[in-house]
Motif scaffolding. Sequence first.
Motif, mmCIF file in Angstrom:
data_model
loop_
_atom_site.group_PDB
_atom_site.id
_atom_site.type_symbol
_atom_site.label_atom_id
_atom_site.label_comp_id
_atom_site.label_asym_id
_atom_site.label_seq_id
_atom_site.Cartn_x
_atom_site.Cartn_y
_atom_site.Cartn_z
ATOM 1 N N UNK A 53 35.688 57.701 54.398
ATOM 2 C CA UNK A 53 34.673 58.751 54.473
ATOM 3 C C UNK A 53 33.757 58.547 55.674
ATOM 4 N N UNK A 54 33.349 57.320 55.922
ATOM 5 C CA UNK A 54 32.471 57.061 57.065
ATOM 6 C C UNK A 54 33.175 57.337 58.388
ATOM 7 N N UNK A 55 34.452 57.031 58.468
ATOM 8 C CA UNK A 55 35.193 57.193 59.721
ATOM 9 C C UNK A 55 35.587 58.645 59.976
ATOM 10 N N UNK A 56 36.173 59.300 58.946
ATOM 11 C CA UNK A 56 36.781 60.624 59.135
ATOM 12 C C UNK A 56 36.044 61.746 58.405
ATOM 13 N N UNK A 57 35.078 61.397 57.565
ATOM 14 C CA UNK A 57 34.326 62.346 56.730
ATOM 15 C C UNK A 57 35.173 62.962 55.614
ATOM 16 N N UNK A 58 36.298 62.350 55.321
ATOM 17 C CA UNK A 58 37.048 62.694 54.117
ATOM 18 C C UNK A 58 37.932 61.500 53.760
ATOM 19 N N UNK A 59 38.498 61.514 52.552
ATOM 20 C CA UNK A 59 39.346 60.417 52.103
ATOM 21 C C UNK A 59 40.772 60.747 52.520
ATOM 22 N N UNK A 60 41.289 59.987 53.459
ATOM 23 C CA UNK A 60 42.542 60.350 54.113
ATOM 24 C C UNK A 60 43.740 60.211 53.180
ATOM 25 N N UNK B 273 35.732 59.445 68.317
ATOM 26 C CA UNK B 273 35.928 60.281 67.131
ATOM 27 C C UNK B 273 35.342 59.647 65.874
ATOM 28 N N UNK B 274 35.346 58.325 65.777
ATOM 29 C CA UNK B 274 34.837 57.651 64.577
ATOM 30 C C UNK B 274 33.404 58.082 64.322
ATOM 31 N N UNK B 275 33.184 58.699 63.175
ATOM 32 C CA UNK B 275 31.861 59.249 62.911
ATOM 33 C C UNK B 275 30.844 58.141 62.663
ATOM 34 N N UNK B 276 31.194 57.175 61.837
ATOM 35 C CA UNK B 276 30.370 55.989 61.620
ATOM 36 C C UNK B 276 31.306 54.798 61.429
ATOM 37 N N UNK B 277 31.094 53.768 62.180
ATOM 38 C CA UNK B 277 31.939 52.581 62.095
ATOM 39 C C UNK B 277 31.625 51.843 60.790
ATOM 40 N N UNK C 180 20.994 56.026 64.663
ATOM 41 C CA UNK C 180 21.841 57.054 64.063
ATOM 42 C C UNK C 180 21.192 58.426 64.174
ATOM 43 N N UNK C 181 22.015 59.444 64.421
ATOM 44 C CA UNK C 181 21.482 60.800 64.433
ATOM 45 C C UNK C 181 21.472 61.364 63.014
ATOM 46 N N UNK C 182 20.909 62.547 62.863
ATOM 47 C CA UNK C 182 20.671 63.108 61.538
ATOM 48 C C UNK C 182 21.921 63.284 60.706
ATOM 49 N N UNK C 183 23.022 63.740 61.308
ATOM 50 C CA UNK C 183 24.251 63.934 60.538
ATOM 51 C C UNK C 183 24.824 62.610 60.042
ATOM 52 N N UNK C 184 24.656 61.548 60.826
ATOM 53 C CA UNK C 184 25.111 60.235 60.362
ATOM 54 C C UNK C 184 24.250 59.731 59.210
ATOM 55 N N UNK C 185 22.951 59.977 59.292
ATOM 56 C CA UNK C 185 22.070 59.594 58.187
ATOM 57 C C UNK C 185 22.415 60.375 56.924
ATOM 58 N N UNK C 186 22.691 61.672 57.109
ATOM 59 C CA UNK C 186 23.119 62.464 55.945
ATOM 60 C C UNK C 186 24.361 61.847 55.323
#
Length: 360
Positions: free
Chosen positions: A14-21, A196-200, A334-340
Amino acid sequence: MQHTVDKNFCMSSFLTFRYIERDDMDFFDHVYHKVDKSHPESYTEIETIHDMDRHIKAKFQSFNNEKLGILLSGGMDSGCLAYYMPKGSNAYTFRFLGGEFQKDELKRAENIAKRQELNLHYIDIDWSIMEHLPILMKRKGAPVHSIEPQIYVAALKAKADGVERMIFGDAADPIFGGMDQLISKDWKFDDFVERYTFLDPKLILKDPVDVNYLFERYRVLPQQSKRGEEIDFLRFMDEVYGVESEDSYVNAFEVAGIKYCDPYCGMKIKGGIDLERNRNGQPKYFVRELFKYCYHDIPVPNKNPMPRPVDVYFKDWKGPIREEFRADIPLNQLHGNQKYQLYVLERFLDEFQHLEKIIK
């Protein structure tokens, strides 16, 4: 399908791709995550905007006089679709901070709605939309994207207005070359992974799991590579980003109990995206040309993501406190979307942790 409970994998994905792959992996027992991967049975190859025009018209003709609503931003994707909406239909535009956020986009939405004789409804969004997270997470069996609560609120409003089907234009990005920063160059493999990694997960979790195997599927083989260490980023954007993005809309509409359609779905550019054209001042050139075809006297607007002032919402947020998270997360970086993303992950764990305790 046999399901495996692996909370650390699911958090990392979820942190990397924003969904469960992986469809067979879940956070908790008896909470089965759902990713809506709807693919058309056939495709229309696009060579000209007239092909696009015919495809979209056919989509609208297939709705059999249903009462339609549209998610209308001030951008070109939804602006083009608004051109095909029946006169008198309802359009729904998100408004934040009392209309002080992205005023120009609001004005463009107003102008298009007026021109097309659509009934424009503003959906005012504030922090209270977070109250809808539990019902959205319950269907998905996972944390949800930051756009899902506001789409859900708009869908409920539309349903109350008698709308039977909602129109939206999310698929234009992966099909026609949106996300222009991600296709702006021929990426080296490691550079694309980092971009591309949204959050490591290694920065966030005490027990991260390496999920880079998904990127590896798109690594260009050495014998096919011009420079070495390349990645097929166009196929990645189509197959990975496309799933993550569309799933957010589908989950919200399904929970609201309203039909939906993205008329851009089912189209493909014949021969693929012309990257040189896309990178030299004409991102999403087909959609740009269609907008000019629909609105001869309106300048083509620049593409903007769906608006949400998450930086404002999470300005004073102190970060997650659950035991799964590291104590030294660099929150100020972190920016706002990462904090969300961290916030909603913790909300999900809190919501379903009773199942973990029962199992233990």
